[in-house]
Scaffold this active site. Structure first.
Site, mmCIF file in Angstrom:
data_model
loop_
_atom_site.group_PDB
_atom_site.id
_atom_site.type_symbol
_atom_site.label_atom_id
_atom_site.label_comp_id
_atom_site.label_asym_id
_atom_site.label_seq_id
_atom_site.Cartn_x
_atom_site.Cartn_y
_atom_site.Cartn_z
ATOM 1 N N CYS C 87 -1.258 1.003 11.683
ATOM 2 C CA CYS C 87 -2.169 0.286 10.644
ATOM 3 C C CYS C 87 -2.755 -0.789 11.135
ATOM 4 O O CYS C 87 -3.798 -1.402 10.518
ATOM 5 C CB CYS C 87 -1.417 0.115 9.550
ATOM 6 N N CYS C 210 1.400 1.955 -3.668
ATOM 7 C CA CYS C 210 1.178 2.563 -2.296
ATOM 8 C C CYS C 210 -0.361 2.799 -2.357
ATOM 9 O O CYS C 210 -0.958 2.948 -3.128
ATOM 10 C CB CYS C 210 1.794 3.618 -2.430
ATOM 11 N N SER C 211 -0.829 2.146 -0.911
ATOM 12 C CA SER C 211 -2.069 2.361 -0.716
ATOM 13 C C SER C 211 -2.464 3.864 -0.645
ATOM 14 O O SER C 211 -1.584 4.714 -0.309
ATOM 15 C CB SER C 211 -2.356 1.639 0.455
ATOM 16 N N LYS C 332 -4.543 -1.506 -0.941
ATOM 17 C CA LYS C 332 -4.130 -0.942 -2.332
ATOM 18 C C LYS C 332 -5.291 -0.252 -2.813
ATOM 19 O O LYS C 332 -5.246 0.838 -3.433
ATOM 20 C CB LYS C 332 -3.507 -2.099 -3.134
ATOM 21 N N HIS C 336 -7.331 2.484 2.630
ATOM 22 C CA HIS C 336 -6.680 2.191 4.027
ATOM 23 C C HIS C 336 -6.913 3.270 5.001
ATOM 24 O O HIS C 336 -6.077 4.013 5.244
ATOM 25 C CB HIS C 336 -5.127 1.906 3.570
#
Ligand SMILES: [Zn+2]
Ligand SMILES: [Zn+2]
Lengths: 392, 138, 392, 138
Positions: C87, C210-211, C332, C336
């Site tokens: 990420c 959670c994203s 979020k 992402h």
């Protein structure tokens, strides 16, 4: 820009190591590198690490292999990153490590490469390896990686009169060199007759025209040139480093009998080093297939375009020739652990320029400048490096 | 997974695979195939008009993929045929493209040989047959 | 070392784009970047490109995505390489592009990130995404990526009295910000009650912690600071950039209520910029899960360890607070797209510091210094950047 | 493929998975688990003696993986159990380790709770059952 020196290098044997994973391979090369720093080094001084890898250990660790490896060898907090350009991943790790030292931001930077290719069945492996080119078009045409280079070879034969024997002469030379290299995967010379009559892979290639699948790792430690002699009495200087890319798909390129990425990378490296092809005493070039070494001769300026196979006929690139190429055995016979290859070439040159080739028979004498050449896939990227012996 | 071409990815290129749809650069007039965001000839044009290629061209280079070394999604084809040829074709509109050659001449493939595009099954995966162009002697 | 400026930036909308592949997403962000260079630029002047990506287009192009993308936009010969730290791939692309400019070797370098996450079924996607940590141990324990951050959250609650509401306050704030951002994936505010009662994912997380999975790309153009005003009247300067790593497996770390990689990267960036956390006017931080934003507050020096949730209670990090965090909506709610995220943060800050936030309601006024923070996986790596408005 | 643990990779770690074999650093005396090439405590020692851990420890942190979000190789387990707990355990020899918790107490998992390692099936893939340690309340 700051000067860049290599002060240490380590490499595993190349081959098939069922009991060693990607962490064990990396650690083995890393620990040999530490031992090669003859005036000693506190490893905690290392500030950054660039790690080349394509498959991330046959696919188990898709993300963040770099911190995984650094944590394994006691350097958990180093600025670590994976760089990937297929078979040139190691070369681009070395290139970016060199940029990091040249920027003056860091004094001590690790460049490494690792590949664990033999953990998966060959059918899955073929999925992974793909064509190392433009998957969406080249793979959907049913081509393999060998097929793409074969298309280059066929065209080269058509344009320049290259014969099947010339391809095999590369294989014969590189297997002979590997036979003397204790770290090579294939330590066995082959005859021209054998090399010309292997199992077909992709016309005009047979199995002897192709590099193998290989487990292995290589680690090189770069240092700001002004500090190099704090750590070693015999640094090797990285005088030039160039990198470039090209259309990934061969059908998009204007010519397929040259690699423009190599030519642009070489021009950058020669210019930075202030020398030319005639100053090079020996070279490690990217011979994933036999035609690749032939293309490299002209792309690196060792001869004119279309005349590379005459260098083979004249023996110029043999170990005892005027310009030895792939004294290590090359990808063809030393082995080709994809991400490690570019750093493994630097390891070979570091040892050769320091007079430390493992066997006297393969030590190249009186060499001052050397070159290494690492290609991604079928030429989508390339990196070229020029090294100078430091003890003068 | 690996070098897997997903179904959505395959579908996005259907105009190319089914009908050889390329693009003529409005800046330099040359024809790009496969399509690019910026013209590969002038490296500047980014506006195009659609152009359907004739499918006629000549063999620029060739290889013959041996059965044992074929990619897994082509394993069935390789098993049936033993081996199959792959060619780079120079199309009459300019671009080159890579594809399989069907019905190769018994005397062997030669560089410069005229060919034309034909629509064929490429392979089947995930229950979906992927169709696309191959070439055959003209 | 040479100074580094950002002279252009582009970003796709983040979301689900079935008709766009990785090449199309990249080209869209690239062309917007070119248009943002207000005094004009011949793209052929661009010398190198660093491209962050984890899955290489849901896995179709395992090798050499970088030259594939550059060839697609008319820059086939640029020195292009993929960098990967899960990420944080985009952040490491930006970091290494900055090093390349700082070295003096290049004047114009592209930093980009791209991810096409929605081309594959969610079951295959879960294989790809794994735990973004140490697969061999964390995955074999049956944990997901959410599970690893959940373990951090549980321990943080135990050590510092964090409540479930605090996690949800991050989600509510970031969704509110995203509602005003035309490029965000979720343009919808949520209530605290909604945020606290989502479908469970991994205790203490529900779906709102959670994203999402996201398609998207972001491109930033870096320039030697001395030449920046040749290209734009309003450059943004990159005053500090830091990067570091940590043990990939959370069980190997001495603490799981802080990210040592963030702390080390932030210290490097602050030191280089010559400023401290109090000088920061707004920040984009890595909120892949709600707890991640909470950890970031202390790791970046915005508060003391264990006191982050009080910043939320006091509204300090809201858009109208003293230190707005994730004005974009964050991972979020903005979305992402893994490899793009780090460069997308730079895009947001570039636009904000130039007074170009797309909607007046979300424009942060009178800001001089900003910070972005990009984390790899569960903290195996991190990169931190400090930006300064250039028009003074 | 993806985050796939190959059979050879699994096999290389069998001493850890079956018997919790760690390593005592000959330089600083601390116990590393899982094994490292260089000791993670002193960041210097690279010679070790083997030590088999007791498997006793306490819960350092925990989560409960919801069924729908489990990794695909755990989908069957998640389907049967609905959800399952994953814990980080601090072992009495020092290292922490991540694993599943079986037979969680009805009153809920708590940090500091004593646990001990048990040998269990982890999952089955490619026709091979992967065994390894989980924990249960002591
Ligand atoms: Zn044009
Ligand atoms: Zn120790």
């Amino acid at each position: 820009m700051e000067g860049v020196a290599i002060i240490g290098a380590g490499q595993t044997r190349y081959g098939d190591f069922p009991t060693k994973g990607v962490k064990e391979l990396f650690a083995e090369a890393y620990l040999e590198m530490l031992q090669s720093v003859d005036r000693g080094l506190d490893p905690q001084m290392i500030q950054a690490a660039y790690i080349g890898c394509l498959s991330a250990g046959s696919g188990f660790q898709l993300g963040q292999l770099a911190p995984l490896l650094m944590g394994h060898v006691g350097l958990p907090h180093v600025n670590a990153v994976r760089v990937e350009n297929a078979c040139a991943s190691g070369g681009f790790a070395l290139y970016n490590a060199a940029c990091a030292v040249a920027s003056g931001k860091f004094d001590l930077v690790l460049a490494a490469g690792v590949e664990k290719m033999r953990d998966i069945s060959s059918s899955k492996g073929r999925y992974w390896l793909g064509v190392s080119g433009d998957t969406e078009y080249e793979r959907l045409a049913g081509s393999t990686f060998a097929g793409i280079y074969a298309l280059m070879a066929t065209r080269y034969m058509h344009e320049y009169g290259l014969k099947r024997e010339h391809l095999s002469m590369v294989a014969v030379k590189n297997h002979r060199n590997a036979a003397a290299n204790p770290k090579a995967q294939f330590r066995k010379a082959i005859t021209l007759e054998q090399a010309m009559n292997g199992v077909p892979v992709a016309y005009p290639f047979n199995i002897w025209d192709c590099s193998p699948t290989t487990d292995g790792a290589a680690v090189v430690l770069l240092c700001n040139a002004r500090r190099a002699r704090d750590f070693t009495s015999r640094p090797v200087y990285l005088r030039g480093f160039g990198a470039a890319s090209d259309y990934l798909a061969i059908h998009d390129r204007s010519s397929i009998t040259r690699l423009n990425a190599t030519r642009k990378a070489a021009a950058e490296a020669y210019k930075q080093a202030g020398i030319g092809p005639r100053d090079i005493d020996f070279a490690e070039v990217h011979d994933c297939f036999t035609i690749a070494e032939i293309l490299a001769y002209a792309d690196l300026g060792f001869c004119e375009e279309g005349r590379a196979h005459y260098l083979l006929e004249e023996g110029i690139t043999q170990l005892d020739g005027k310009l030895p190429v792939n004294a290590s055995g090359g990808l063809k016979a030393k082995g080709h652990p994809i991400g490690a290859t570019g750093c493994g070439m630097a390891y070979e040159i570091f040892r050769q320029l320091r007079g430390e080739a493992a066997e006297p028979v393969r030590q190249i004498k009186n060499a001052r400048f050397a070159l290494s050449h690492n290609v991604g896939g079928s030429g989508g990227t390339a990196a070229v490096f020029i090294y100078q012996r430091g003890d003068e | 997974m690996g070098a897997h071409i997903s179904i959505p990815m395959y579908q996005r290129a259907v105009p190319q695979r089914y009908r050889l749809v390329g693009q003529r650069c409005l800046k330099c007039g040359k024809v790009n195939f496969p399509p690019k965001a910026v013209c590969k000839y002038c490296n500047a044009g980014f506006e195009f008009e659609e152009v359907t290629l004739s499918g006629r061209g000549t063999v620029y280079s060739y290889t013959i993929i041996a059965g044992g070394g074929a990619p897994p999604e082509f394993a069935e084809q390789a098993h049936c045929q033993g081996s199959y040829p792959v060619v780079v074709v120079e199309l009459e509109e300019g671009p080159r493209v890579i594809a399989q050659l069907v019905d190769p001449p018994p005397a062997g493939i030669t560089i410069g040989m005229p060919v034309r595009a034909v629509f064929r099954k490429i392979y089947e995966e995930e229950g979906v047959i992927r169709y696309g162009f191959k070439f055959r002697p003209a």
